[in-house]
Design a protein around this motif. Sequence first.
Motif, PDB file in Angstrom:
ATOM      1  N   GLY A 114       0.832  -1.187   0.000  1.00 48.72           N
ATOM      2  CA  GLY A 114       0.000   0.000   0.000  1.00 48.72           C
ATOM      3  C   GLY A 114       0.871   1.242   0.000  1.00 48.72           C
ATOM      4  O   GLY A 114       2.095   1.177   0.155  1.00 48.72           O
ATOM      5  N   VAL A 115       0.245   2.386  -0.189  1.00 50.67           N
ATOM      6  CA  VAL A 115       0.954   3.666  -0.103  1.00 50.67           C
ATOM      7  C   VAL A 115       0.948   4.093   1.358  1.00 50.67           C
ATOM      8  O   VAL A 115      -0.109   4.192   1.980  1.00 50.67           O
ATOM      9  CB  VAL A 115       0.288   4.739  -0.984  1.00 50.67           C
ATOM     10  N   MET A 116       2.147   4.353   1.886  1.00 46.78           N
ATOM     11  CA  MET A 116       2.291   4.663   3.300  1.00 46.78           C
ATOM     12  C   MET A 116       2.623   6.137   3.501  1.00 46.78           C
ATOM     13  O   MET A 116       3.361   6.732   2.715  1.00 46.78           O
ATOM     14  CB  MET A 116       3.398   3.801   3.912  1.00 46.78           C
ATOM     15  N   LEU A 117       2.062   6.715   4.540  1.00 47.20           N
ATOM     16  CA  LEU A 117       2.410   8.060   4.992  1.00 47.20           C
ATOM     17  C   LEU A 117       2.916   7.898   6.413  1.00 47.20           C
ATOM     18  O   LEU A 117       2.142   7.674   7.336  1.00 47.20           O
ATOM     19  CB  LEU A 117       1.203   8.998   4.942  1.00 47.20           C
ATOM     20  N   GLY A 118       4.234   7.987   6.558  1.00 44.16           N
ATOM     21  CA  GLY A 118       4.795   7.611   7.841  1.00 44.16           C
ATOM     22  C   GLY A 118       4.595   6.116   8.030  1.00 44.16           C
ATOM     23  O   GLY A 118       4.969   5.302   7.205  1.00 44.16           O
TER      24      GLY A 118
END
Length: 511
Positions: free
Chosen positions: A261-265
């Motif tokens: 998945g795309v992670m933010l932090g």
Amino acid sequence: MGLDSALSIATGGLANISAQFALVSQNVANAGTPAYAVESSAQQDITADGQGLGVRTGPATIQVDQALQASLQQQNATVTGLTTTQTALQSIDSVLGTVGQGNDLGSLLGTLQNQFSTLLTDPSSQTQQSTVVGAAATLASGINNLSQAYSAQSQAVQNDLVSAVGTLNTTLSTIGQLNTQIIAAQQAGRSTADLQNQQNAAVQTLSGLTSIKTIQQPNGGILLVTTGGLSLPTNAGTTPFSIAGGSANPGAYYPGGGLPGVMLGGTDVTGSLTDGRIGADLTLRDQTLPTGQAELDEFSANLSSRFAGQGLSLFTDPAGNVPSGGGTPVQAGYVGYAATIQVNPQITANAALVRDGTTSITGSPTGASAFTPNPAGGPAGFTTLISRVINNTFGNDVQTGVAQPVFNTAGLGAGGTLSAPFGSASSLADYATDMIAAQSQQSAATSGSLTNEQAVQTGLVAQVTAQSGVNIDTELSNMISLQNAYQANAHIIAAVQSMFSQLLTTVGTGA
């Protein structure tokens, strides 16, 4: 007014004209630059006790319609997303084949059926037996090629997703740097026009990656949020978003199946990045392409099992096995089977088996009727198996009065979360037709939507350009006015210089 005052006013006028010339030059140079808003500066007369003392040139500014800009940003996301989807689907279209030209799955299946019908008229013909095997190999190859196209495009989408996330980070960093500079310039009373134009260009790039909203701040900076409500960090020099590389094979899926998945932090924010290039890549990777692969796996598994159910294991995996169904999820036993389906090596070595059969079948009231293969040295005109294949494998009934098992259309894929966009067919030919038609229609619909949305985008760009873009005619008109003003001020300076010269000469003569 003294000569020195006149000279000061004219000199100030020339400085103002020079600044205006610079703006005109910059505007003309950026006439074709996307998102560039025309720059201008306000001019104010300076007076004291009713007497003119010159002109003050204000900092350059730009005027943009925020609502219009927001509409264009949303349209950018829509068009870029559709373009990304169209590119992927067109790569599949080229392998799907064209109905009526003999290269689509339905046509290849029909060719195999016709070759069995021809064999029925002369079961002993070794040439026709080999022709049947050749038609089966061509069908298997067509299935393999389509499966490979799905896998290749899925991997291309995964790779593009990694690239797009990298562009997202770079663009956000650029916007953050410009934010800092704009805030500092505004506090110091300097022009922010150039910086704002650079920032608008970066925001336009960002809007092609995912659907965003821009919130203007009183200090001159901007805040960015996705339409899904995710705040986008713009701290200069950071790389807040990340996504791991992954192998987008038929058995991989998201979430929990090997695709990242795309992670933010440390938080998965995949669901908050919609539309645009990133949103389209995610939908293609996690829904569209694996659904097409799952539909093809379903066709391949049923093709194999319906032949084997009549006593001829014509299509198998490389080890000669027919995949089993009934797992959890429903395709657990044959996920990705379309990539490996082939003609049974046993039949490749002995084409007569398409007449004689490979497997004994125990009759069942809910399945196929009993069958015993033609033994070695049996009748050369043996037609029992061929008739079963023509009537039952290609037909709607597994035996007279007993319907074929239905194709799975829900719970598909390695994760069991995908569904085919069409109802369950009875025959192999009907399923192949429905599958190809659905995928072709999806591609055609995407192309149609893209054409319509591009027209809307073009209209919005025209409105933005009319409201804040560069008008060459206006800039040329301004240039002519500035040239006239320059000449007038230059004449004043020349006249003042002449007067000073004459005065000095007179004073010198008088001395």
